[in-house]
Design an enzyme around this catalytic site. Structure first.
Site, mmCIF file in Angstrom:
data_model
loop_
_atom_site.group_PDB
_atom_site.id
_atom_site.type_symbol
_atom_site.label_atom_id
_atom_site.label_comp_id
_atom_site.label_asym_id
_atom_site.label_seq_id
_atom_site.Cartn_x
_atom_site.Cartn_y
_atom_site.Cartn_z
ATOM 1 N N CYS A 83 0.820 -1.222 0.000
ATOM 2 C CA CYS A 83 0.000 0.000 0.000
ATOM 3 C C CYS A 83 0.850 1.266 0.000
ATOM 4 O O CYS A 83 0.319 2.369 -0.090
ATOM 5 C CB CYS A 83 -0.954 -0.007 1.181
ATOM 6 S SG CYS A 83 -2.024 -1.463 1.194
ATOM 7 N N SER A 208 -11.134 1.956 4.356
ATOM 8 C CA SER A 208 -10.914 2.612 3.056
ATOM 9 C C SER A 208 -11.502 1.705 1.973
ATOM 10 O O SER A 208 -11.532 0.489 2.128
ATOM 11 C CB SER A 208 -9.421 2.852 2.822
ATOM 12 O OG SER A 208 -8.696 1.640 2.888
ATOM 13 N N ILE A 210 -12.378 0.152 -2.055
ATOM 14 C CA ILE A 210 -11.733 -0.326 -3.292
ATOM 15 C C ILE A 210 -11.894 0.804 -4.307
ATOM 16 O O ILE A 210 -13.018 1.183 -4.654
ATOM 17 C CB ILE A 210 -12.435 -1.602 -3.799
ATOM 18 C CG1 ILE A 210 -12.282 -2.736 -2.783
ATOM 19 C CG2 ILE A 210 -11.881 -2.009 -5.169
ATOM 20 C CD1 ILE A 210 -10.865 -3.190 -2.536
ATOM 21 N N LYS A 333 -9.596 6.922 3.629
ATOM 22 C CA LYS A 333 -10.961 6.541 3.987
ATOM 23 C C LYS A 333 -12.017 7.121 3.051
ATOM 24 O O LYS A 333 -12.922 6.408 2.605
ATOM 25 C CB LYS A 333 -11.232 6.994 5.437
ATOM 26 C CG LYS A 333 -12.663 6.872 5.892
ATOM 27 C CD LYS A 333 -13.067 5.417 5.999
ATOM 28 C CE LYS A 333 -14.571 5.271 5.991
ATOM 29 N NZ LYS A 333 -15.116 5.354 4.627
ATOM 30 N N HIS A 337 -8.354 4.722 -1.783
ATOM 31 C CA HIS A 337 -7.024 4.134 -1.634
ATOM 32 C C HIS A 337 -6.669 3.233 -2.820
ATOM 33 O O HIS A 337 -6.607 2.013 -2.702
ATOM 34 C CB HIS A 337 -6.962 3.363 -0.311
ATOM 35 C CG HIS A 337 -5.663 2.680 -0.040
ATOM 36 N ND1 HIS A 337 -4.447 3.147 -0.503
ATOM 37 C CD2 HIS A 337 -5.383 1.537 0.669
ATOM 38 C CE1 HIS A 337 -3.486 2.325 -0.099
ATOM 39 N NE2 HIS A 337 -4.021 1.344 0.601
#
Lengths: 396, 396
Positions: A83, A208, A210, A333, A337
Site C-alpha cells: 500500500c 478505506s 476499493i 478513507k 485508496h
C-alpha cells in the site's frame, strides 16, 4: 548532495473508474502534472510507476502507461511496496534526481482495483498480509489485522468505537470538499454507529474503499526547477523502514514500528525532534487504511504521546484550525485508496496545500512554517515510508 | 556525485529449485554476498528486491525475503522491469548509494518459476509481451516475438539456423563449466538441429529455460568500500531506456531500440565510442533469452556492425580468446533465466570475472582493461538496461 524540488503535480478523479483503462487513468494525472509544470514529455528524463500489480492482468503497467502518456523511450521501472507503492515510486524518482543520474523525473502512481482478474477482493487484500501462513491457514483478512490493532488499543488505552467514528466523520467531511475524492458526502455519528460491521470493532465506515485512481508528480534538480518555477516545493528528507511478515514477530499492536522508525529517520535528517513535530508541520497526510491506523499514526509520528492519539480525535484537533490538520483531503478513507497511487496522491495534496492550491478553499490549511509530512504504510506494517516537504530550500 | 563500488557478490544454484521456498532461495545468494564482503546484515542500510511477480502467490516478496535473510527493519521495495527486473534492483541500490541516502545497499534478485500459481507458462510469459492486444487477440507468444526477430534478421542478413546453433552450443559449453548453471552439459550441432521446434526458426535449444534462482550484490560508497575491501569493482555508468508496448510501433525487427539507446547512454557517460566498445570490455553478459537475441545484442552494443553480428557467431569470436567473450557463464540459455535474478546474476558473473574469481578456471577470461558490460532486456524490447563495470575507480 543535490536538492530535489517538486515542479508539477497531477491527480485523477478517484472512484470506480471503469470508464477508462489503466493507461487512460494514468494520463489524467500525468497530463495535469505536465501542464502545471509547463513542460512537455520530452523534458522528462526518467519515470517510475507505482503499481501493486495483481489487481490487473496487465503485467507491464510501466510500459503501457509510458507508451500511452508519451514517455517512451525514457528509462523506467515499476515499483511495489504494497500500500506504500506510491511512496516507493516517489522515492525512486527522488533518488534518480538526487543522485545526479537525471535532472527531471516523474513519479506516477496508478491502480485500477475494479478490474481485478480475481473477484475475491478479500483474498486479494489478504495477500498484503502474511499470505501463505496467516491468510491461508488462519483466514486472517486485512480488516482482521487492523481489528487486532483496534482491540489492542481499546484494551490498553480505553479507545471507544465513537472515537474511531470521529476519524471517519472527519474523513468524510473533507472528502465532501475534495473534487477528486471517491466519497463526497458527510456522515453522522449515528450513521457511523449503524454501519455494517466488518471485523469488530471496525465497520464499513472505518474502512478505506476499493478505488481506482492515479496521481503524478514531477521532480527536478534545483537548477532545472529554478528555470521553470518560482514556487518549488522541496523534498527535505525521507525515511523508509520495513516490518516483519508475520504477526508472531510483532511485540506491540498499538504501534506500527516500521512507520515509527521511518519517521525517526526522516526527522533526524531534517533536524526535527519527534516531540515538536506537531508544531513543525502545517499539514500532514497519514495512512488511514482503517480509522484506527490514523490514531496510531498520530503517535508514531509524535503528534501525540503513546496512548494519547485518541484525544486528538476526541477533541477534533486534526481538523483545520486544530493542533495539526491531518488528511484534510479526505484521506484513504474518503478520498479512496488506489494502492499504487496513494503515496503519490499524498505528495500531490501536500504540495498543493503548501502553495495555497488546495482544490477547494474549505480544505486549505493556513501555511505558517511551509512544512508538510506524508506517512504511508504498506501491508499491515510491512513497509513504512515517511517524507517531509518544505517551501524553504533545504541547506545541504 | 559519489562513486559506487561492488563489495560482495552471491549466487544460488540455478535450476528447478523446488527443494526450497522463495526466501530460502534468496538466502543462498544473500549469505554468500555477506560472507564475500565480510560484513553482516546490520551493516546493510537498504535493500531492493527484483522479482517479476505473478510467478508466485506471495505478493510481498521483498518482505518475506527481508525477514528470512535478517534484513528487516531496513528500508526496501520490490522492483519490476519484466526480464530486466534484476537490473532494476541493481539500479535502485545504485541510486540509493550514489544519492548519499545510504552508504551500503544490497540488490537481491530472485524468482521461483516452478511454483507458479498459473500452470500455463505460455500465457505467463505471454504477459511480458503486449498481453491484452497481441497475446489475447492474436495468440502471439514470447517465442513467437523472438521468431519474428529471427526471421526478419534471416531475410535481411542471411542468417541460417546453424548460426543460431553456434550461440546455443557456446552457451551450453560454458554452462557445462559453471557450477551455478541450470544446464551443465555440452550439446552438438546435430543435437541442436534435431531439437524440437518452438516457433520457427527457434527450437528448444534456442530458448532460455524456466528456472528458479537468486543472486545478490552489495554496493557501497567509496569510503565504506575502502574500509572493507582492497578489490572493489566500480559501477562506471548505467543507461536505461524503454520501448513501445505494441509491435505496431516497432520500425525494425533486427534491433532492440531500447537496448541500443541504453548502451549509448552508458557509453556516453563512460566516454566510450560504440565503434570501439569491443576493444574496451574484457567480457560482456548479454540478454540471450533466445539465441537470436544474442546476435542482435552484439550489434546493439557495437561489438559488430549492423548485419555483421552473425559473423561473430560463425567465427566463434565471442568465446574466451575471441574478439570479445560473451556469456561465458552460460548466459540465460544455459545458466538459466530466473526473471528477477538474471540482471543481478549478470553483475555477479562480471564482478567475479574482473577479479579473477570465476567459479571455474575454464570460464575465466583474461582481464586486460578491467572493464565489463551487462546488457539486460525486459519483455520483447520493452526495457533496456546497460551497466558498465570497472576495476579502476571512476573519476567524477
Amino acid at each position: 548532495m543535490r536538492n530535489v524540488a517538486i515542479i508539477g503535480t497531477g491527480h485523477s478523479k478517484f472512484g470506480a473508474r471503469t470508464d477508462v483503462n489503466l493507461q487512460e487513468l494514468a494520463w489524467e494525472a500525468v497530463k495535469q502534472a505536465l501542464e502545471e509544470a509547463n513542460i512537455d514529455q520530452k523534458e522528462i528524463q526518467y519515470f517510475s510507476v507505482g503499481n501493486a500489480g495483481m489487481w490487473s492482468s496487465e503485467n507491464l503497467p510501466a510500459i503501457v502507461v509510458g507508451e500511452y502518456c508519451g514517455l517512451t523511450t525514457k528509462g523506467t521501472m515499476r515499483v511495489e511496496a504494497a500500500c506504500a507503492s506510491g511512496s516507493a515510486a516517489l522515492r525512486e524518482a527522488y533518488l534518480a534526481v538526487k543522485s545526479g543520474e537525471v535532472d527531471v523525473a516523474m513519479a506516477i502512481g496508478v491502480e485500477q482495483m475494479h478490474q481485478s482478474p480475481n473477484p475475491n477482493v478479500v483474498e486479494m487484500i489478504g495477500r498484503a498480509g502474511s499470505y501463505f501462513w496467516e491468510f491461508e491457514n488462519f483466514g486472517l483478512t486485512f480488516p482482521g489485522y487492523y481489528a487486532l490493532y483496534a482491540t489492542a488499543y481499546m484494551a490498553k488505552y480505553g479507545l471507544k468505537e465513537e472515537d474511531l467514528g470521529k476519524i471517519a466523520i472527519k474523513a468524510h467531511h473533507y472528502g465532501s470538499l475534495n473534487p477528486y475524492a471517491h466519497f463526497q458526502k458527510e456522515i453522522s455519528m449515528e450513521e457511523y454507529m449503524k454501519s455494517k460491521p466488518v471485523a469488530w470493532p471496525l465497520k464499513i465506515y472505518d474502512s478505506s474503499p476499493i478505488t481506482d485512481g492515479a496521481a503524478a508528480i514531477i521532480l527536478a534538480s534545483e537548477d532545472f526547477a529554478r528555470k521553470v518555477t518560482d514556487s518549488p516545493v522541496w523534498i527535505v528528507s525521507q525515511g523508509v523502514s520495513s516490518g516483519f511478515a508475520n504477526l508472531s514477530r510483532k511485540s506491540d499492536f498499538t504501534t506500527i514500528e516500521a512507520a515509527r522508525e521511518a519517521a525517526d529517520m526522516a526527522y533526524k535528517k531534517a533536524g526535527i525532534n519527534r516531540e515538536d513535530s506537531w508544531k513543525v508541520f502545517d499539514v500532514a497526510e497519514v495512512h488511514d487504511c482503517f480509522t484506527i491506523a490514523e490514531i496510531i499514526a498520530y503517535e508514531d509520528l509524535g503528534f501525540a504521546r503513546r496512548g494519547e492519539g485518541v484525544n486528538l480525535a476526541r477533541e477534533n484537533q486534526t481538523y483545520i484550525g486544530g493542533r495539526i490538520p491531518v488528511n484534510v483531503d479526505g484521506g484513504l478513507k474518503a478520498k479512496g485508496h488506489p494502492i499504487g497511487a496513494t503515496g503519490v496522491s499524498m505528495a500531490v495534496s501536500l504540495a498543493r496545500q503548501l502553495l495555497y492550491r488546495a482544490p477547494n478553499k474549505g480544505m486549505q490549511v493556513e501555511v505558517k512554517n511551509g512544512m508538510a509530512l506524508a506517512h504511508n504504510v504498506g501491508g499491515t506494517g510491512h513497509y513504512g515510508y515517511v517524507t517531509i516537504f518544505s517551501t524553504r530550500r533545504p541547506s545541504q
